[in-house]
Design an enzyme around this catalytic site. Structure first.
Site, PDB file in Angstrom:
ATOM      1  N   CYS A   1       0.847  -1.196   0.000  1.00  0.00           N
ATOM      2  CA  CYS A   1       0.000   0.000   0.000  1.00  0.00           C
ATOM      3  C   CYS A   1       0.884   1.249   0.000  1.00  0.00           C
ATOM      4  O   CYS A   1       1.513   1.557   1.007  1.00  0.00           O
ATOM      5  CB  CYS A   1      -0.882  -0.028   1.243  1.00  0.00           C
ATOM      6  SG  CYS A   1      -1.683   1.537   1.608  1.00  0.00           S
TER       7      CYS A   1
ATOM      8  N   CYS B   1       0.385   3.701   2.825  1.00  0.00           N
ATOM      9  CA  CYS B   1       0.931   3.257   4.112  1.00  0.00           C
ATOM     10  C   CYS B   1       2.411   3.615   4.219  1.00  0.00           C
ATOM     11  O   CYS B   1       2.882   4.030   5.278  1.00  0.00           O
ATOM     12  CB  CYS B   1       0.750   1.748   4.284  1.00  0.00           C
ATOM     13  SG  CYS B   1      -0.981   1.239   4.397  1.00  0.00           S
TER      14      CYS B   1
END
Length: 122
Positions: free
Chosen positions: A42, A45
């Site tokens: 991600c 993230c």
């Protein structure tokens, strides 16, 4: 340092850890799993984690910070995964104050001032 960090992976481990520290302020950052090189699938993230970590010193004394990996991309995308169903998470990264409606989702986690507010406001 008046707080501690726990790293967990998956919903059952998260719940177990949150229950163990019941009664203390619990903040949790949910991110996508990391590969062998330590990079999450991600990209948000990857951007959010250092911002959040830089603000951890603003958490109240006796707080617990749970860094939770939600699983691989396929699991996360399943609308019936336990994080979506039970914690009502809609995206990763999500930073939340456990047991309250207070949370920051995706790009909100990039903003140090919002992270600081989540850690410091009742």
């Amino acid at each position: 340092m008046g707080w501690e960090e726990k790293q967990v992976r998956g919903y059952p481990e998260f719940v177990q850890t949150a229950q163990r520290y019941h009664g203390r302020p619990i903040f949790a950052l949910f991110c996508g799993d990391k590969d062998a090189a330590g990079r999450s699938w991600c990209p948000d993230c990857v951007t959010a984690e250092p911002v959040v970590r830089k603000e951890l010193h603003n958490m109240p004394d006796d707080s617990v910070f749970i860094y939770c990996l939600v699983g691989d991309r396929a699991y996360w995308k399943d609308p019936n995964n336990e994080f979506r169903k039970n914690l009502k998470l809609t995206g990763v990264p999500t930073l939340l104050k456990y047991g309250t409606p207070q949370k920051l989702v995706e790009e909100e986690c990039f903003k140090a001032e919002l992270v600081r507010m989540l850690f410091t406001e009742d």
